[in-house]
Design an enzyme around this catalytic site. Structure first.
Site, PDB file in Angstrom:
ATOM      1  N   HIS A 141       0.832  -1.206   0.000  1.00  0.00           N
ATOM      2  CA  HIS A 141       0.000   0.000   0.000  1.00  0.00           C
ATOM      3  C   HIS A 141       0.870   1.261   0.000  1.00  0.00           C
ATOM      4  CE1 HIS A 141      -3.117  -2.692   1.762  1.00  0.00           C
ATOM      5  NE2 HIS A 141      -3.983  -1.823   1.304  1.00  0.00           N
ATOM      6  N   ASN A 172       7.990  -3.641   3.635  1.00  0.00           N
ATOM      7  CA  ASN A 172       6.581  -3.465   3.988  1.00  0.00           C
ATOM      8  C   ASN A 172       6.331  -3.703   5.473  1.00  0.00           C
ATOM      9  OD1 ASN A 172       3.851  -3.014   3.453  1.00  0.00           O
ATOM     10  ND2 ASN A 172       3.457  -5.124   2.835  1.00  0.00           N
ATOM     11  N   GLU A 266      12.714  15.244  -4.012  1.00  0.00           N
ATOM     12  CA  GLU A 266      12.377  15.976  -5.238  1.00  0.00           C
ATOM     13  C   GLU A 266      13.405  15.697  -6.338  1.00  0.00           C
ATOM     14  OE1 GLU A 266      11.915  20.076  -3.998  1.00  0.00           O
ATOM     15  OE2 GLU A 266       9.756  19.745  -3.685  1.00  0.00           O
ATOM     16  N   PHE A 273       7.144  18.865  -4.104  1.00  0.00           N
ATOM     17  CA  PHE A 273       6.254  18.798  -2.950  1.00  0.00           C
ATOM     18  C   PHE A 273       6.006  20.203  -2.409  1.00  0.00           C
ATOM     19  CE2 PHE A 273       8.741  14.901  -3.227  1.00  0.00           C
ATOM     20  CZ  PHE A 273       7.712  13.988  -3.404  1.00  0.00           C
ATOM     21  N   GLN A 282       9.415  26.810   1.222  1.00  0.00           N
ATOM     22  CA  GLN A 282       9.896  25.502   0.744  1.00  0.00           C
ATOM     23  C   GLN A 282      11.413  25.405   0.878  1.00  0.00           C
ATOM     24  OE1 GLN A 282       8.335  23.863  -2.996  1.00  0.00           O
ATOM     25  NE2 GLN A 282       6.842  25.536  -3.056  1.00  0.00           N
TER      26      GLN A 282
END
Ligand code: MN
Length: 291
Positions: A141, A172, A266, A273, A282
């Site tokens: 997920h 995970n 990024e 973002f 930022q």
């Protein structure tokens, strides 16, 4: 109990153990082929697009790229519970974005099966559950099941395969879960988070099933706010967690081993973002690793 198409009685299949023989070198250079990777970030390239909050509460701090309806490699999927961008050429999401606060938690039971996404037209290729069967990878997920437990419908929304990538069980159930748990703890303490997660691909293409591409690593960016997320609430004091966790077969322990800056993510992804937040803000919080 509302009948769910997902079925909730069967035990959840955590997937077969990953074959430890496959090398996953986190040091492999990132694919520079993305059309969004122009080598610069926060140059205002995204400013021409829609304001995130005009699209969804789950994009409250901005759209990270130019995903839109009708783009086969950046198909925007907007749901009440989360927003994803789907790459039908790789049959995985580019990213999923979602807000997280204590109102997202409830008593829904976890869905037990993954489904193809009905928001995608039939002509657009997408992963199917069989692609993951016996692949050696978990159905990983992006927006976790445990982040959407207020209603069964909310939980079901995380089980569309457009919110899933082939993920090693070690990641995970290890550092990736550790980071998810920390985000939920913050939400339970009253914080409001905006989270974006997605895959990062290496130079060597690896697929499972009918061409579902396996990421080299996975990123997550989590902005922690005191109230309802909006760009004006983000200041130079705002905490932003960022991590790039290898999709490796052997991995354990704290996610903080893999903590990076937002700007690192990024540069690795070509995404921007916090794109609705002033660039001056930022440039402070994206260059600083959160404590
Ligand atoms: Mn940015």
């Amino acid at each position: 109990m509302v009948a769910s198409p997902f079925g909730r009685s069967a035990p959840f299949d955590a997937g077969t153990p990953f074959d430890a023989g496959t090398p996953f070198d986190a040091g492999t250079p990132f694919d520079a082929g993305s059309p969004f990777d122009a080598g610069t970030v926060d140059a205002g390239a995204q400013d021409a697009g829609p304001r995130g909050l005009d699209v969804s509460v789950h994009l409250a701090l901005g759209l990270p790229d130019q995903s839109a309806l009708g783009d086969p490699s950046h198909w925007l999927l907007v749901r009440p519970q989360l927003v994803s961008s789907y790459d039908s050429t790789r049959k995985v999401p580019n990213w999923t974005s979602w807000k997280l606060d204590s109102t997202d938690f409830g008593s829904a039971t976890r869905a037990t099966s993954f489904r193809m996404d009905p928001l995608l037209p039939a002509a657009i290729p997408q992963a199917r559950d069989a692609d993951y069967v016996n692949s050696g990878f978990d159905r990983g997920h992006l927006c976790p099941s445990a982040d959407r437990t207020f209603t069964d419908a909310d939980n079901d929304a995380t089980f569309f395969l457009t919110n899933v990538v082939p993920q090693t069980h070690a990641s995970n159930a290890g550092p990736w879960l550790d980071l998810e748990d920390e985000a939920r703890q913050l939400a339970n303490q009253g914080k409001h988070l905006v989270i974006i997660a997605g895959p990062i691909f290496g130079a060597t293409r690896q697929t499972i099933g009918t061409g579902v591409e396996v990421p080299l690593s996975m990123f997550k960016v989590a902005v922690v706010l005191e109230g309802t997320p909006n760009p004006g609430a983000v200041t130079t004091s705002t905490i932003v967690y960022a991590a790039i966790i290898p999709n490796a077969s052997v991995l354990s322990g704290s996610w903080r081993q893999w903590q990076v800056t937002v700007r690192d993510v990024e540069l690795a992804t070509g995404l921007d973002f916090l794109s609705d937040v002033p660039t001056s803000v930022q440039n402070v919080i994206e260059l600083r690793q959160a404590p």
